[in-house]
Design a protein around this motif. Structure first.
Motif, PDB file in Angstrom:
ATOM      1  N   UNK A   9       2.821   1.181  -7.822  1.00 34.12           N
ATOM      2  CA  UNK A   9       1.547   0.510  -8.085  1.00 34.12           C
ATOM      3  C   UNK A   9       1.359   0.196  -9.568  1.00 34.12           C
ATOM      4  N   UNK A  10       1.861   1.059 -10.445  1.00 34.58           N
ATOM      5  CA  UNK A  10       1.659   0.838 -11.880  1.00 34.58           C
ATOM      6  C   UNK A  10       2.284  -0.476 -12.328  1.00 34.58           C
ATOM      7  N   UNK A  11       3.557  -0.673 -12.008  1.00 34.80           N
ATOM      8  CA  UNK A  11       4.226  -1.901 -12.434  1.00 34.80           C
ATOM      9  C   UNK A  11       3.716  -3.112 -11.656  1.00 34.80           C
ATOM     10  N   UNK A  12       3.434  -2.918 -10.374  1.00 36.61           N
ATOM     11  CA  UNK A  12       2.945  -4.045  -9.574  1.00 36.61           C
ATOM     12  C   UNK A  12       1.544  -4.476  -9.999  1.00 36.61           C
ATOM     13  N   UNK A  13       0.751  -3.547 -10.510  1.00 41.13           N
ATOM     14  CA  UNK A  13      -0.603  -3.913 -10.948  1.00 41.13           C
ATOM     15  C   UNK A  13      -0.567  -4.899 -12.106  1.00 41.13           C
ATOM     16  N   UNK A  14       0.518  -4.862 -12.876  1.00 41.58           N
ATOM     17  CA  UNK A  14       0.663  -5.789 -14.011  1.00 41.58           C
ATOM     18  C   UNK A  14       1.420  -7.047 -13.615  1.00 41.58           C
ATOM     19  N   UNK A  15       2.436  -6.919 -12.746  1.00 43.98           N
ATOM     20  CA  UNK A  15       3.384  -8.012 -12.543  1.00 43.98           C
ATOM     21  C   UNK A  15       3.327  -8.671 -11.174  1.00 43.98           C
ATOM     22  N   UNK A  16       2.673  -8.074 -10.206  1.00 43.40           N
ATOM     23  CA  UNK A  16       2.640  -8.673  -8.866  1.00 43.40           C
ATOM     24  C   UNK A  16       1.376  -9.499  -8.650  1.00 43.40           C
ATOM     25  N   UNK A  17       1.569 -10.717  -8.138  1.00 43.66           N
ATOM     26  CA  UNK A  17       0.433 -11.578  -7.818  1.00 43.66           C
ATOM     27  C   UNK A  17      -0.093 -11.317  -6.407  1.00 43.66           C
ATOM     28  N   UNK A  18       0.666 -10.581  -5.611  1.00 41.14           N
ATOM     29  CA  UNK A  18       0.316 -10.456  -4.190  1.00 41.14           C
ATOM     30  C   UNK A  18      -0.267  -9.098  -3.803  1.00 41.14           C
ATOM     31  N   UNK A  72      -6.468  -2.954  -1.067  1.00 40.59           N
ATOM     32  CA  UNK A  72      -6.139  -2.008  -0.004  1.00 40.59           C
ATOM     33  C   UNK A  72      -4.673  -1.578  -0.096  1.00 40.59           C
ATOM     34  N   UNK A  73      -3.798  -2.518  -0.490  1.00 36.27           N
ATOM     35  CA  UNK A  73      -2.394  -2.166  -0.672  1.00 36.27           C
ATOM     36  C   UNK A  73      -2.228  -1.110  -1.753  1.00 36.27           C
ATOM     37  N   UNK A  74      -2.977  -1.270  -2.852  1.00 38.76           N
ATOM     38  CA  UNK A  74      -2.918  -0.301  -3.944  1.00 38.76           C
ATOM     39  C   UNK A  74      -3.434   1.061  -3.492  1.00 38.76           C
ATOM     40  N   UNK A  75      -4.536   1.081  -2.777  1.00 41.38           N
ATOM     41  CA  UNK A  75      -5.135   2.340  -2.324  1.00 41.38           C
ATOM     42  C   UNK A  75      -4.176   3.107  -1.420  1.00 41.38           C
ATOM     43  N   UNK A 122       5.738   4.446  -0.332  1.00 42.19           N
ATOM     44  CA  UNK A 122       4.677   3.801  -1.105  1.00 42.19           C
ATOM     45  C   UNK A 122       4.924   2.309  -1.239  1.00 42.19           C
ATOM     46  N   UNK A 123       6.146   1.923  -1.573  1.00 41.96           N
ATOM     47  CA  UNK A 123       6.465   0.513  -1.766  1.00 41.96           C
ATOM     48  C   UNK A 123       6.327  -0.285  -0.470  1.00 41.96           C
ATOM     49  N   UNK A 124       6.840   0.280   0.623  1.00 47.38           N
ATOM     50  CA  UNK A 124       6.720  -0.405   1.924  1.00 47.38           C
ATOM     51  C   UNK A 124       5.256  -0.546   2.309  1.00 47.38           C
ATOM     52  N   UNK A 125       4.479   0.508   2.093  1.00 46.82           N
ATOM     53  CA  UNK A 125       3.056   0.473   2.430  1.00 46.82           C
ATOM     54  C   UNK A 125       2.325  -0.600   1.635  1.00 46.82           C
ATOM     55  N   UNK A 126       2.593  -0.661   0.329  1.00 46.60           N
ATOM     56  CA  UNK A 126       1.944  -1.663  -0.519  1.00 46.60           C
ATOM     57  C   UNK A 126       2.256  -3.072  -0.023  1.00 46.60           C
ATOM     58  N   UNK A 127       3.533  -3.326   0.260  1.00 51.16           N
ATOM     59  CA  UNK A 127       3.950  -4.672   0.687  1.00 51.16           C
ATOM     60  C   UNK A 127       3.326  -5.041   2.022  1.00 51.16           C
ATOM     61  N   UNK A 128       3.375  -4.111   2.999  1.00 50.95           N
ATOM     62  CA  UNK A 128       2.847  -4.413   4.333  1.00 50.95           C
ATOM     63  C   UNK A 128       1.332  -4.597   4.325  1.00 50.95           C
ATOM     64  N   UNK A 129       0.618  -3.666   3.702  1.00 46.85           N
ATOM     65  CA  UNK A 129      -0.845  -3.755   3.687  1.00 46.85           C
ATOM     66  C   UNK A 129      -1.295  -4.991   2.914  1.00 46.85           C
ATOM     67  N   UNK A 130      -0.620  -5.287   1.816  1.00 48.66           N
ATOM     68  CA  UNK A 130      -0.986  -6.467   1.028  1.00 48.66           C
ATOM     69  C   UNK A 130      -0.691  -7.758   1.781  1.00 48.66           C
ATOM     70  N   UNK A 131       0.379  -7.760   2.586  1.00 52.80           N
ATOM     71  CA  UNK A 131       0.751  -8.950   3.347  1.00 52.80           C
ATOM     72  C   UNK A 131      -0.359  -9.358   4.321  1.00 52.80           C
ATOM     73  N   UNK A 132      -1.038  -8.362   4.899  1.00 52.14           N
ATOM     74  CA  UNK A 132      -2.089  -8.642   5.865  1.00 52.14           C
ATOM     75  C   UNK A 132      -3.475  -8.707   5.221  1.00 52.14           C
ATOM     76  N   UNK A 133      -3.510  -8.800   3.920  1.00 53.42           N
ATOM     77  CA  UNK A 133      -4.787  -8.912   3.217  1.00 53.42           C
ATOM     78  C   UNK A 133      -4.777 -10.107   2.276  1.00 53.42           C
TER      79      UNK A 133
END
Length: 596
Positions: A414-423, A427-430, A468-479
């Motif tokens: 989440x730390x690196x994705x919070x800066x570099x991910x647009x997607x 909820x994905x972060x949580x 954690x990474x799979x959860x972030x990607x999946x939850x973010x995909x549906x949001x």
């Protein structure tokens, strides 16, 4: 009162005095939490190093090196300190740019979410609370060995020492005392190394004695002691564990709250990058010196038990009394510095991120109210830690490794994705934080309890990170990413105009050059003073008396240059691209946003 007790007492009194003095300077909430964001490079380096080199390094890891892993601890490239550099370049400088008070607050603001902020705050309390417990008990062990105090009396004494000035002065006192402690234990590590090695005829003579030590035949091999009665059945098991643990601790030094939060105090982003590079070099070299010194203790006494007392034995038996006293004061300093950092961060998280106090209409009254509330929360946290310390015994080495690496799983992605991910979404972060934490802790608990037996390649750290990474990607995909989340990410890439300076950029680029030189130098030193003499004594040199470059020892020595030369080049290029004044009217904001 002997010289050892006197040295520790005087050093503690100095810390208490400095903490009390710093507390008088605390006027506002920014002073208490982030030192008004005015800390120079030396103070950030001091607090970075002091907060990571705790009782685990001076007692747990040195003892582990002495007992079974001397060669592996010296040879294996310190991949984990590379996290300082990667973290500063791709997370830490953006964290400082956000102008928040805590890392959990950063996550909450970035995703416009109280739930994300609270989830991050809870992991701080659980993770660093466990770490605080380990260093509190480690400090008590030191006092018990060196003073007439029994264990419970030592617990109360150590608790009072770090609670007093942390409670009163907050980060302002912690960063000053951390730097004093850092200078003390770093200098004394090198002094201790000199005396221990000199006692046995210099490094090459001592090294040969360690290679041929009958009681520990594999001590200086690249994998150390492995087998049925150890944690690792084969050399491959140790290699897998070492790689995964190194990468995990790399994430810890990059994004964990007790490391990345130090950047919030820096007076500029240049200070963030310089401090990270210097800290990486200092920690790596200090560890090498400590592990080598602890391993050589075997030549004087090879049956110290418990092995966590290795450096205490060395201080009291293998060097002049005044030097030993200062070394013990340095070990005590390492323990206290980590205690103050962990206590302050747990207290800050509870008061600022989990249970924020009610806001007052007047800012001055609001600051005073929050200061009182933060200090009250910190006192409660320290008392709870003391009570648990009375009823629970811990293994310093393993507890530190267990709780420390929780942040690699729950915060790394989440730390690196919070800066570099647009997607990534709120909820994905949580759920990424929660799943990473649970995905690490539960397998670890089941493994330690003997319910399951995880192989080396299924380390709970790795399991938690992947979950954690799979959860972030999946939850973010549906949001959906909200407009305010998009805006908050773009704001992170807006370069402050005062950070672009030719003179500051030139100085910061030297940090990258230093990292390159460090990697090359360590490789040359290890080849000359470790690999060649090791192959000579073990009879593994080639027929023409030259190095076997394909041996594990030689490849690991080369690994230092392979890792740190590219890191130095990366630092140099990122600094030059980001901070050198632009010759055109094109804003650096647009270029950073495009790259992001």
């Amino acid at each position: 009162m002997d010289i050892y007790t006197t040295s520790i007492l005087i050093s503690v009194l100095i810390y208490l005095f400095v903490g009390g003095y710093a507390g008088k300077k605390v006027k506002h909430l920014d002073d208490y939490f982030v030192v008004g964001r005015k800390a120079p490079t030396i103070l950030i380096v001091g607090t970075l190093v002091a907060s990571v080199l705790s009782t685990n390094a001076f007692l747990g890891e040195t003892g582990f090196s002495y007992a079974s892993q001397g060669g592996s601890y010296i040879l294996w490239p310190a991949t984990w300190v590379a996290g300082y550099i990667i973290g500063a370049l791709y997370f830490g400088r953006y964290l400082r740019r956000s102008q928040v008070l805590t890392v959990a607050e950063f996550f909450g603001r970035r995703f416009n979410s109280k739930s994300v902020r609270c989830a991050a705050g809870i992991t701080v309390v659980l993770g660093l609370g466990g770490y605080l417990l380990a260093v509190t008990q480690g400090t008590a062990i030191i006092l018990t060995n060196l003073t007439p105090l029994n264990y419970h009396q030592a617990l109360i004494t150590s608790w009072f020492c770090y609670t007093f000035f942390t409670l009163y002065s907050g980060s302002r006192g912690v960063i000053l005392t951390d730097t004093i402690m850092f200078l003390l234990f770093t200098i004394m590590s090198f002094v201790a190394f000199y005396y221990i090695i000199d006692l046995h005829g210099g490094w090459l003579s001592a090294f040969e004695g360690l290679i041929t030590l009958e009681s520990k035949p594999d001590l200086m091999s690249w994998h150390g002691t492995v087998g049925a009665e150890t944690e690792w059945q084969t050399p491959a098991d140790y290699a897998i564990w070492s790689l995964i643990t190194g990468l995990a601790w790399g994430l810890v030094t990059a994004v964990s709250p007790w490391q990345s939060s130090r950047y919030l105090m820096a007076k500029s982003e240049h200070v963030v990058i310089r401090s990270a590079c210097i800290a990486a070099v200092v920690v790596a070299v200090s560890n090498l010196v400590l592990f080598a010194a602890a391993t050589v203790v075997n030549l004087s006494k090879d049956d110290i038990f418990p092995f966590e007392q290795t450096m205490i034995y060395a201080a009291m038996n293998m060097m002049p009394a005044i030097v030993g006293g200062l070394l013990l004061a340095g070990i005590m300093a390492a323990a206290l510095s980590s205690s103050t950092t962990f206590l302050s961060l747990v207290g800050f998280s509870v008061s600022n991120d989990i249970l924020p106090s009610k806001q007052k209409n007047n800012k001055q009254d609001d600051d005073k109210s929050k200061l009182r509330f933060s200090r009250m929360v910190m006192l409660i946290v320290s008392i709870v830690t003391l009570l648990i310390s009375f009823i629970t015994a811990v293994d310093i080495f393993w507890l530190s490794n267990y709780v420390g690496t929780v942040f690699a799983s729950s915060w790394g992605p989440i730390a690196f994705m919070s800066v570099w991910s647009k997607s990534i979404t709120e909820r994905g972060a949580f759920w990424g934080i929660i799943s990473g934490f649970v995905g690490n802790v539960i397998p670890r608990f089941l493994d330690v309890s003997g319910i399951i037996d995880l192989p080396s390649y299924l380390n709970p750290i790795l399991i938690g990170c992947i979950i954690s990474l799979i959860t972030i990607v999946l939850v973010s995909y549906f949001g959906n990413v909200s407009d305010i989340e998009k805006q908050r990410r773009l704001e992170l890439h807006q370069m402050p105009i005062d950070e672009q300076s030719a003179s500051q950029t030139k100085r910061t680029k030297w940090a990258g050059i230093t990292v390159m030189l460090f990697g090359l130098s360590l490789t040359v030193i290890l080849l000359i003073y470790y690999v060649y003499p090791y192959q000579k004594v073990t009879g593994t040199l080639l027929n023409n008396n030259s190095l076997d470059w394909l041996s594990a020892e030689a490849l690991l020595a080369l690994g230092w240059a392979i890792i740190y030369v590219p890191l130095g080049i990366l630092t140099y290029r990122v600094v030059n691209r980001s901070y050198a004044p632009k010759t055109t009217k094109t804003s650096s904001v647009s270029s950073e946003c495009t790259n992001a």
